[in-house]
Motif scaffolding. Sequence first.
Motif, PDB file in Angstrom:
ATOM      1  N   GLN A  49       0.806  -1.213   0.000  1.00 24.41           N
ATOM      2  CA  GLN A  49       0.000   0.000   0.000  1.00 24.41           C
ATOM      3  C   GLN A  49       0.839   1.263   0.000  1.00 24.41           C
ATOM      4  O   GLN A  49       0.372   2.336  -0.366  1.00 24.41           O
ATOM      5  N   LEU A  50       2.094   1.115   0.458  1.00 27.46           N
ATOM      6  CA  LEU A  50       2.972   2.278   0.502  1.00 27.46           C
ATOM      7  C   LEU A  50       3.394   2.735  -0.889  1.00 27.46           C
ATOM      8  O   LEU A  50       3.807   3.862  -1.092  1.00 27.46           O
ATOM      9  N   MET A  51       3.313   1.838  -1.850  1.00 27.88           N
ATOM     10  CA  MET A  51       3.870   2.096  -3.169  1.00 27.88           C
ATOM     11  C   MET A  51       3.050   3.151  -3.904  1.00 27.88           C
ATOM     12  O   MET A  51       1.845   2.981  -4.100  1.00 27.88           O
ATOM     13  N   PRO A  52       3.691   4.253  -4.313  1.00 29.68           N
ATOM     14  CA  PRO A  52       2.960   5.273  -5.062  1.00 29.68           C
ATOM     15  C   PRO A  52       2.833   4.864  -6.530  1.00 29.68           C
ATOM     16  O   PRO A  52       3.568   3.998  -6.992  1.00 29.68           O
ATOM     17  N   THR A  53       1.942   5.490  -7.241  1.00 33.67           N
ATOM     18  CA  THR A  53       1.832   5.205  -8.674  1.00 33.67           C
ATOM     19  C   THR A  53       3.002   5.858  -9.401  1.00 33.67           C
ATOM     20  O   THR A  53       3.656   6.778  -8.888  1.00 33.67           O
ATOM     21  N   ALA A  54       3.264   5.394 -10.624  1.00 35.57           N
ATOM     22  CA  ALA A  54       4.346   5.962 -11.426  1.00 35.57           C
ATOM     23  C   ALA A  54       4.085   7.434 -11.691  1.00 35.57           C
ATOM     24  O   ALA A  54       4.998   8.267 -11.581  1.00 35.57           O
ATOM     25  N   SER A  55       2.839   7.756 -11.984  1.00 35.24           N
ATOM     26  CA  SER A  55       2.521   9.154 -12.311  1.00 35.24           C
ATOM     27  C   SER A  55       2.748  10.048 -11.094  1.00 35.24           C
ATOM     28  O   SER A  55       3.343  11.121 -11.204  1.00 35.24           O
ATOM     29  N   ALA A  56       2.331   9.582  -9.925  1.00 34.95           N
ATOM     30  CA  ALA A  56       2.541  10.371  -8.711  1.00 34.95           C
ATOM     31  C   ALA A  56       4.034  10.556  -8.445  1.00 34.95           C
ATOM     32  O   ALA A  56       4.482  11.627  -8.018  1.00 34.95           O
ATOM     33  N   THR A  57       4.802   9.491  -8.717  1.00 36.24           N
ATOM     34  CA  THR A  57       6.250   9.557  -8.489  1.00 36.24           C
ATOM     35  C   THR A  57       6.900  10.573  -9.421  1.00 36.24           C
ATOM     36  O   THR A  57       7.765  11.345  -9.003  1.00 36.24           O
ATOM     37  N   ILE A  58       6.434  10.566 -10.679  1.00 34.51           N
ATOM     38  CA  ILE A  58       7.007  11.522 -11.641  1.00 34.51           C
ATOM     39  C   ILE A  58       6.688  12.949 -11.209  1.00 34.51           C
ATOM     40  O   ILE A  58       7.552  13.832 -11.238  1.00 34.51           O
ATOM     41  N   VAL A  59       5.462  13.175 -10.752  1.00 31.19           N
ATOM     42  CA  VAL A  59       5.077  14.510 -10.275  1.00 31.19           C
ATOM     43  C   VAL A  59       5.952  14.907  -9.094  1.00 31.19           C
ATOM     44  O   VAL A  59       6.510  16.019  -9.036  1.00 31.19           O
ATOM     45  N   ASN A  60       6.125  13.962  -8.162  1.00 28.68           N
ATOM     46  CA  ASN A  60       6.941  14.231  -6.982  1.00 28.68           C
ATOM     47  C   ASN A  60       8.401  14.485  -7.367  1.00 28.68           C
ATOM     48  O   ASN A  60       9.037  15.410  -6.856  1.00 28.68           O
ATOM     49  N   PHE A  61       8.900  13.663  -8.299  1.00 33.48           N
ATOM     50  CA  PHE A  61      10.274  13.806  -8.803  1.00 33.48           C
ATOM     51  C   PHE A  61      10.461  15.218  -9.346  1.00 33.48           C
ATOM     52  O   PHE A  61      11.427  15.913  -9.015  1.00 33.48           O
ATOM     53  N   TRP A  62       9.498  15.644 -10.144  1.00 26.43           N
ATOM     54  CA  TRP A  62       9.609  16.970 -10.758  1.00 26.43           C
ATOM     55  C   TRP A  62       9.583  18.067  -9.700  1.00 26.43           C
ATOM     56  O   TRP A  62      10.324  19.049  -9.780  1.00 26.43           O
TER      57      TRP A  62
ATOM     58  N   GLN B  72       7.577   8.322   2.571  1.00 21.44           N
ATOM     59  CA  GLN B  72       7.464   8.946   1.255  1.00 21.44           C
ATOM     60  C   GLN B  72       8.275   8.154   0.227  1.00 21.44           C
ATOM     61  O   GLN B  72       9.412   8.491  -0.083  1.00 21.44           O
ATOM     62  N   ILE B  73       7.687   7.072  -0.267  1.00 24.92           N
ATOM     63  CA  ILE B  73       8.423   6.210  -1.187  1.00 24.92           C
ATOM     64  C   ILE B  73       8.806   6.951  -2.466  1.00 24.92           C
ATOM     65  O   ILE B  73       9.894   6.788  -3.006  1.00 24.92           O
ATOM     66  N   SER B  74       7.913   7.826  -2.935  1.00 20.41           N
ATOM     67  CA  SER B  74       8.209   8.532  -4.197  1.00 20.41           C
ATOM     68  C   SER B  74       9.444   9.426  -4.045  1.00 20.41           C
ATOM     69  O   SER B  74      10.226   9.584  -4.974  1.00 20.41           O
ATOM     70  N   SER B  75       9.649  10.009  -2.840  1.00 17.61           N
ATOM     71  CA  SER B  75      10.844  10.824  -2.614  1.00 17.61           C
ATOM     72  C   SER B  75      12.102   9.955  -2.587  1.00 17.61           C
ATOM     73  O   SER B  75      13.169  10.372  -3.043  1.00 17.61           O
ATOM     74  N   ILE B  76      11.946   8.751  -2.031  1.00 24.73           N
ATOM     75  CA  ILE B  76      13.100   7.834  -2.009  1.00 24.73           C
ATOM     76  C   ILE B  76      13.497   7.484  -3.441  1.00 24.73           C
ATOM     77  O   ILE B  76      14.683   7.487  -3.793  1.00 24.73           O
ATOM     78  N   ILE B  77      12.479   7.216  -4.268  1.00 18.93           N
ATOM     79  CA  ILE B  77      12.783   6.891  -5.674  1.00 18.93           C
ATOM     80  C   ILE B  77      13.443   8.081  -6.357  1.00 18.93           C
ATOM     81  O   ILE B  77      14.415   7.924  -7.108  1.00 18.93           O
ATOM     82  N   THR B  78      12.956   9.281  -6.065  1.00 20.52           N
ATOM     83  CA  THR B  78      13.599  10.493  -6.586  1.00 20.52           C
ATOM     84  C   THR B  78      15.079  10.514  -6.196  1.00 20.52           C
ATOM     85  O   THR B  78      15.970  10.736  -7.044  1.00 20.52           O
ATOM     86  N   ALA B  79      15.340  10.267  -4.912  1.00 18.38           N
ATOM     87  CA  ALA B  79      16.730  10.295  -4.430  1.00 18.38           C
ATOM     88  C   ALA B  79      17.568   9.237  -5.137  1.00 18.38           C
ATOM     89  O   ALA B  79      18.717   9.500  -5.513  1.00 18.38           O
ATOM     90  N   ILE B  80      16.996   8.046  -5.352  1.00 21.58           N
ATOM     91  CA  ILE B  80      17.734   6.977  -6.022  1.00 21.58           C
ATOM     92  C   ILE B  80      18.149   7.422  -7.421  1.00 21.58           C
ATOM     93  O   ILE B  80      19.304   7.241  -7.843  1.00 21.58           O
ATOM     94  N   ILE B  81      17.218   8.057  -8.117  1.00 21.30           N
ATOM     95  CA  ILE B  81      17.532   8.495  -9.481  1.00 21.30           C
ATOM     96  C   ILE B  81      18.603   9.592  -9.464  1.00 21.30           C
ATOM     97  O   ILE B  81      19.546   9.579 -10.257  1.00 21.30           O
TER      98      ILE B  81
END
Lengths: 277, 279
Positions: free
Chosen positions: A50-63, A242-251
Amino acid sequence: MQNSVIQGTQPATKRISLTTNQKAFLLFLLILAVVLGLWEIGVRLGLFSQLMPTASATIVNFWSWISDPFFNYGPNDKGIGWHLLVSLRRVMIGFAIGSVIAIPLGILIGLSEVTSKAVDPFIQILKPVSPLAWLPLGLGLLKSSENTALFVIAITSIWPTLINTRFGVSNVDPSYLDVAKTLGASRWRTLFKVILPAAAPYIVSGLRISIGIAWLVIVAAEILVGGTGLGYFVWNEWNNLQISSIITAIIVIGLVGLILDRLFGLLQSWVAFGRRV
Amino acid sequence: MTSTAHLSIQNVSKIFPGQQDWMSKLQRRSSKDFVALENINLEIEPNTFVSIIGPSGCGKSTLLNIIAGLSEPTTGAVMMNGVLITKPGPDRGVVFQNYGLMPWMTVLENIRFAIETVNPKLPLSRQKTIAQEYIELVGLHGAERKHPHELSGGMRQRVGIARALAINPQILLMDEPFGALDALTRGFLQDEVERIWEQQRKTVVLITHSIEEALLLSDKIVMMTRGPAAQIAKILDVPFARPRHRETLDEHPAYHELKSEMELHLTKETRAVEEARIK
């Protein structure tokens, strides 16, 4: 003799021809689209945690992180750019300390077979140790988390540079040394004008490996040491779930690592002069 | 004419010691002593071009390394103008088979490195002038700022020759200088060496495999026997007038006689080498 013209069998139909790079780029885009698509669909169907954000949400967060990297709303709410700069500064200082130790030491032991053999057991035993094992030792000795991070990076940076420098210095093409000898060059002149330039590609390739490992290790070290930096950012965002922020950091970490590697790659070709290492 | 040297090789032998300690015996890696050269005696007069020719593995390069001072003779001595050679020095210019150019230096820098090493107090502008002079001599005008990897093998060896000459040595030692080149380039460079030699007439010792090369360039040809324990088989005088030209060389009456004598000797020695290897 009418048959002297060699005729190729050209297909009559004209097809759109793409270069290898263009094909690869199209395939890259396809793979990216498939991964993002599966991710999006998977999350929407509830296949992942359930923690996993959608790809679109992650891209928005990344941006949102990338477009405004340098905001500062207190110690726990800073832009990712600040953390990046702190991590880069630590890596650069630690890497510089490590290299300043490793290069002269590598030259010294590379020049003398006896020293080389004598020092080898130390190198062989210390090289495979995970840099993080040094962290508590650093904390105990230096009593400062900042200096401990530098200490760990420095230790990490030493080994590949040291080993490559030793190899480069002790494996100089004997014909270069013969040239220096027949000209009657002094030891110093031979060292600075012949041995070091000859070993330069090996030294730089050692530095390139070192900075790569240092960049790997800084994140782990900052997770443990805390305070600031990309490692701290990752851990802080995990605490915020904030999983999407973690993915941002990984990238971001991946991209910066790539840039560092490429910079040393350029330096490598700059000292190679047609040689291959 | 520039200063030039008389070289005297006296009873030179070279033995490469084998490994016979108990450790290597235990590891079955022991080896016997290898006698490369045995009792070589040779006088090389000033201003002569001497070629040393012999089957592969006959210790030609070992002999040249001893003259260069890169290797010490086990017994005997090499004297240059009456002075014992104990170490390498700039009085002997060496041209290496694999060129020995520093890849990180340009053509000009490679030559200037040699000049500066030998004569550090020379002003920079003078060093550059001399380097430029020798670049012109070997016909490399325009390639001064190129690095060795941008040059062909033939051009690289021209730099090697220019570098060896630029320090104004009394004797030039060439170790199969054209061995790594293709046949056409080799012929071209041989002509160049003949042309350059006519201008300077330094004492030259050339190690070679090539009969034609030896006949084109030398005043004397030293034929060696096969190794191990290689010796001098015979010394031939090459009486052709100079300057010599590849195209007209074989018109000389002695040419074919010399050539067939060398061919006979080398074929015989090489056959023996091959047969010894099978046994």
